[in-house]
Design a protein around this motif. Structure first.
Motif, PDB file in Angstrom:
ATOM      1  N   THR A 186      61.234  21.249  81.459  1.00 22.92           N
ATOM      2  CA  THR A 186      61.177  22.492  80.659  1.00 22.92           C
ATOM      3  C   THR A 186      60.298  22.163  79.482  1.00 22.92           C
ATOM      4  OG1 THR A 186      63.004  21.992  79.200  1.00 22.92           O
ATOM      5  CG2 THR A 186      63.536  23.037  81.197  1.00 22.92           C
ATOM      6  N   HIS A 187      60.689  22.573  78.380  1.00 21.16           N
ATOM      7  CA  HIS A 187      59.977  22.220  77.152  1.00 21.16           C
ATOM      8  C   HIS A 187      60.092  20.709  76.952  1.00 21.16           C
ATOM      9  CE1 HIS A 187      58.295  22.331  73.245  1.00 21.16           C
ATOM     10  NE2 HIS A 187      59.333  21.722  72.783  1.00 21.16           N
TER      11      HIS A 187
ATOM     12  N   SER B 165      63.213  25.774  73.438  1.00 18.93           N
ATOM     13  CA  SER B 165      62.442  24.632  72.960  1.00 18.93           C
ATOM     14  C   SER B 165      63.262  23.756  72.029  1.00 18.93           C
ATOM     15  CB  SER B 165      61.183  25.142  72.247  1.00 18.93           C
ATOM     16  OG  SER B 165      60.586  24.136  71.478  1.00 18.93           O
TER      17      SER B 165
ATOM     18  N   TYR C 242      65.794  21.619  82.542  1.00 22.36           N
ATOM     19  CA  TYR C 242      64.616  21.704  83.397  1.00 22.36           C
ATOM     20  C   TYR C 242      64.587  22.957  84.262  1.00 22.36           C
ATOM     21  CZ  TYR C 242      63.357  17.089  81.868  1.00 22.36           C
ATOM     22  OH  TYR C 242      62.986  16.030  81.085  1.00 22.36           O
TER      23      TYR C 242
ATOM     24  N   THR D 293      66.212  25.810  83.455  1.00 24.91           N
ATOM     25  CA  THR D 293      66.355  26.940  82.517  1.00 24.91           C
ATOM     26  C   THR D 293      67.235  28.035  83.110  1.00 24.91           C
ATOM     27  OG1 THR D 293      64.268  28.036  83.183  1.00 24.91           O
ATOM     28  CG2 THR D 293      64.164  26.454  81.369  1.00 24.91           C
TER      29      THR D 293
ATOM     30  N   PHE E 288      57.455  24.671  79.918  1.00 25.36           N
ATOM     31  CA  PHE E 288      58.665  24.643  80.727  1.00 25.36           C
ATOM     32  C   PHE E 288      58.277  24.283  82.155  1.00 25.36           C
ATOM     33  CE2 PHE E 288      59.535  27.490  77.229  1.00 25.36           C
ATOM     34  CZ  PHE E 288      60.816  27.153  76.835  1.00 25.36           C
TER      35      PHE E 288
ATOM     36  N   SER F 137      53.987  29.846  79.020  1.00 28.28           N
ATOM     37  CA  SER F 137      55.145  29.125  79.543  1.00 28.28           C
ATOM     38  C   SER F 137      56.429  29.653  78.916  1.00 28.28           C
ATOM     39  CB  SER F 137      54.989  27.631  79.263  1.00 28.28           C
ATOM     40  OG  SER F 137      55.905  26.886  80.018  1.00 28.28           O
TER      41      SER F 137
ATOM     42  N   PRO G 259      60.994  30.332  79.785  1.00 28.63           N
ATOM     43  CA  PRO G 259      62.116  30.077  80.686  1.00 28.63           C
ATOM     44  C   PRO G 259      62.100  31.069  81.846  1.00 28.63           C
ATOM     45  CG  PRO G 259      62.845  30.101  78.393  1.00 28.63           C
ATOM     46  CD  PRO G 259      61.441  30.602  78.402  1.00 28.63           C
TER      47      PRO G 259
END
Length: 599
Positions: free
Chosen positions: A9-10, A125, A292, A294, A450, A575, A577
């Motif tokens: 993810t972030h 984030s 990862y 989300t 993400f 990018s 979620p």
């Protein structure tokens, strides 16, 4: 595939130290321009003003924390490396907790559509960063193919004096930076928090080239290859200064690190492989899934989804095998693909030339696929020699796509069409270029990544290649299905390893039985999943999300469906979620449906 990335993810704590700190292109969209705040429309109300003040202050603080400077409109590595001490991470965790408390106090229902997206992205984030700092993942600051000691050396020479001087400043700081990482790793060992030994054995060899005092040292080679755009006598002055710093600061730091890794760290790393075997490891793995993917998904849900998708793709693979005219068993077909000379390049350049040809073939199709094309261009480079033996087959980023030319008998050509569209265009490099040229949005939106979104798009582009005529033979199509199977199998393997007690060999056998991936790639991939729990789950779940959204759009719009604005909607969003992606694409579908009804 994971970008020079990396990962993530972030940005997790590991990714922060490997990308924000080093300035390396470890994420597909990590080195992007950020528009001036003045370009953004003014806040519509007090709630939007409070949100903007919060995320702008946090982002500026974050850049300062991780030694980044605004240079020519882009946040880039400064002339020093960040602090990575336990105290610094504790201070960051306290700050991020305060930020989330302040975010909780902002009424989301008073935010306009764009600021609601900003709030969702910002929350995910900061939560990811706080999660990593809270779990103290910085005590295991590398994995099977991404290292805090890597990425310091530029892949392409700098073009300005200022860039070279910042580079020299960072090299002068390497000793302090490595010492802080060593102290963190010692603390991790003391509490049983380390990378698994099986997945990082031999990685100490990647340090060796940087301990050399000869011209074979990659840093010395970088200074020797300083471009002629740096004029004399400045060129010689910078080369002399750089050489001095490398020999007096960098070589001793890498030598000390190499001794520590071989004599202290690697012999004491844990011999288990599951995240569940870490302190409070099952809870840690649950947080990694959330970070990862989300989404709120359990390991059981993901494992079962993987098993179902593996079965479906297996049927498609056997159909393609028949189309290829192969009359033996599936296992014999895999052996044929892994050993027949027709499928392998004879020289590194042959492999690179083939990737370049595929990339140009894609260029001719993009106008039919995407509405807005970026101006920024990428190049194609080989994976650097020092990391090639343990690196993936390819990774894409803003400036370049890397393709691995090490051990050519394990680099099948039939995989390259899918690899090129994923890593280069319309995958990661293309995606990063569009983000660079995106409409005005806050800095943190420009540089937040993400994995579900980014890697989901990359895998989706592999499927999109079937509509672009990229796969010319049944073998090419089997290579594509091998890559799809690879990502679906990750759902089974990652949860198998970290939730259900699978052994490393069990995971290797599963991936070997279901794909035509080369044995070296399979081992490297399994070691990555062991060392980086949860990250591998993002790819297929992100891909399935986009495929499902496309099916919704096609069903709702019928003949009015046009894939170009559909893709533009995804790419222009940046990018985000996966739930945000779903919400925004469904809003696009509603608008398109209303417009079609009006027409």
């Amino acid at each position: 595939m994971r970008p020079f990335r990396r990962t993530r993810t972030h940005l997790s704590t590991l990714a922060l130290s490997l990308s924000l700190a080093l300035g390396a292109a470890v994420l597909p969209a990590a080195a992007q321009a950020a528009p001036d705040a003045g370009q953004l429309p003014p806040p519509a109300n007090a709630a939007e003003a409070r949100l903007r003040e919060l995320y702008e202050a946090e982002w500026l603080w974050r850049q300062q924390e991780f030694a980044r400077e605004r240079i020519d409109g882009r946040w880039q590595a400064a002339d020093r490396l960040p602090s990575v001490t336990a105290g610094s991470w504790a201070r960051r965790a306290a700050y991020w907790k305060q930020v989330l408390d302040a975010l909780d106090a902002i009424p989301v229902d008073q935010l306009g559509p764009e600021e609601r997206i900003n709030a969702a992205v910002f929350r995910a984030s900061v939560e990811a960063n706080l999660n990593g700092a809270t779990w103290r993942t910085y005590e295991a600051p590398f994995n099977s193919d991404t290292f805090f000691w890597g990425g310091l050396n530029p892949r392409q020479p700098y073009q300005s004096e200022a860039d070279w001087r910042r580079f020299i400043g960072r090299l002068r700081d390497v000793g302090r930076y490595f010492d802080e990482h060593i102290a963190n790793m010692e603390a991790g060992l003391a509490r049983g928090w380390s990378v698994p030994r099986s997945s990082v054995e031999g990685r100490d060899k990647t340090i060796e080239p940087y301990t050399l005092t000869s011209d074979d040292n990659p840093f010395l080679a970088t200074f020797a290859n300083m471009p002629v755009t740096i004029k004399e006598p400045l060129r010689s002055q910078l080369q002399a200064e750089g050489r001095k710093v490398v020999l007096e600061h960098v070589v001793p730091a890498y030598s000390k690190l190499l001794s520590f890794m071989r004599e202290e760290y690697l012999p004491r790393t844990r011999t288990t492989t599951a995240a569940a075997d870490l302190p409070n490891g099952r809870e840690f793995y649950r947080t990694q899934i959330k970070e990862y993917v989300t989404r709120d998904m359990t390991a059981k849900e993901i494992h079962e989804l993987g098993l179902a998708e593996v079965e479906r793709i297996s049927r498609e693979m056997r159909e393609v095998m028949k189309r290829a005219g192969f009359e033996g068993s599936f296992e014999e077909f895999l052996q044929f693909l892994r050993t027949d000379p027709q499928f392998y390049a004879k020289t590194p350049n042959e492999l690179l030339y083939y990737t370049a040809w595929i990339a140009k073939k894609v260029d001719g199709e993009l106008k039919h696929v995407i509405g807005t094309l970026p101006r920024y261009r990428f190049t194609i480079l080989p994976v650097p020699d020092d990391i090639a033996p343990i690196y993936t087959s390819g990774r894409g980023g803003l400036d370049s796509c890397l393709f691995n030319t090490y051990d050519l008998p394990q680099r099948p050509l039939y995989n390259l069409p899918a690899l090129v569209v994923h890593e280069c265009a319309p995958g990661h490099s293309f995606q990063a270029a569009l983000a660079l040229e995106a409409p005005a949005r806050p800095d943190f939106r420009q540089q937040t990544y993400f994995s579900g979104y980014g890697e989901g798009w990359g895998l989706y582009t592999e499927w999109l290649g079937t509509l672009m005529g990229i796969y010319q033979t049944p073998y090419d199509d089997f290579g594509r299905l091998t890559f799809e199977m690879w990502r679906a199998a990750r759902l089974v393997i990652d949860t198998g390893l970290h939730e259900y007690g699978w052994t490393r060999q069990q995971a290797i056998d599963y991936l070997s039985a279901h794909t035509a991936l080369a044995p070296l790639d399979i081992v490297n991939e399994i070691d990555r999943y062991i060392a980086w729990p949860g990250q591998a789950l993002a790819y297929y779940i992100g891909y399935k999300t986009i495929r499902d959204l496309r099916s919704e759009a096609e069903q709702a719009l019928g003949e009015a469906f046009d894939q170009r604005p559909f893709h533009d909607t995804i790419l222009n969003l940046g990018s985000v979620p996966l739930p945000v992606l779903e919400e925004e694409v469904r809003a696009f579908i509603s608008r398109q449906k209303a417009a079609a009804t009006t027409d």
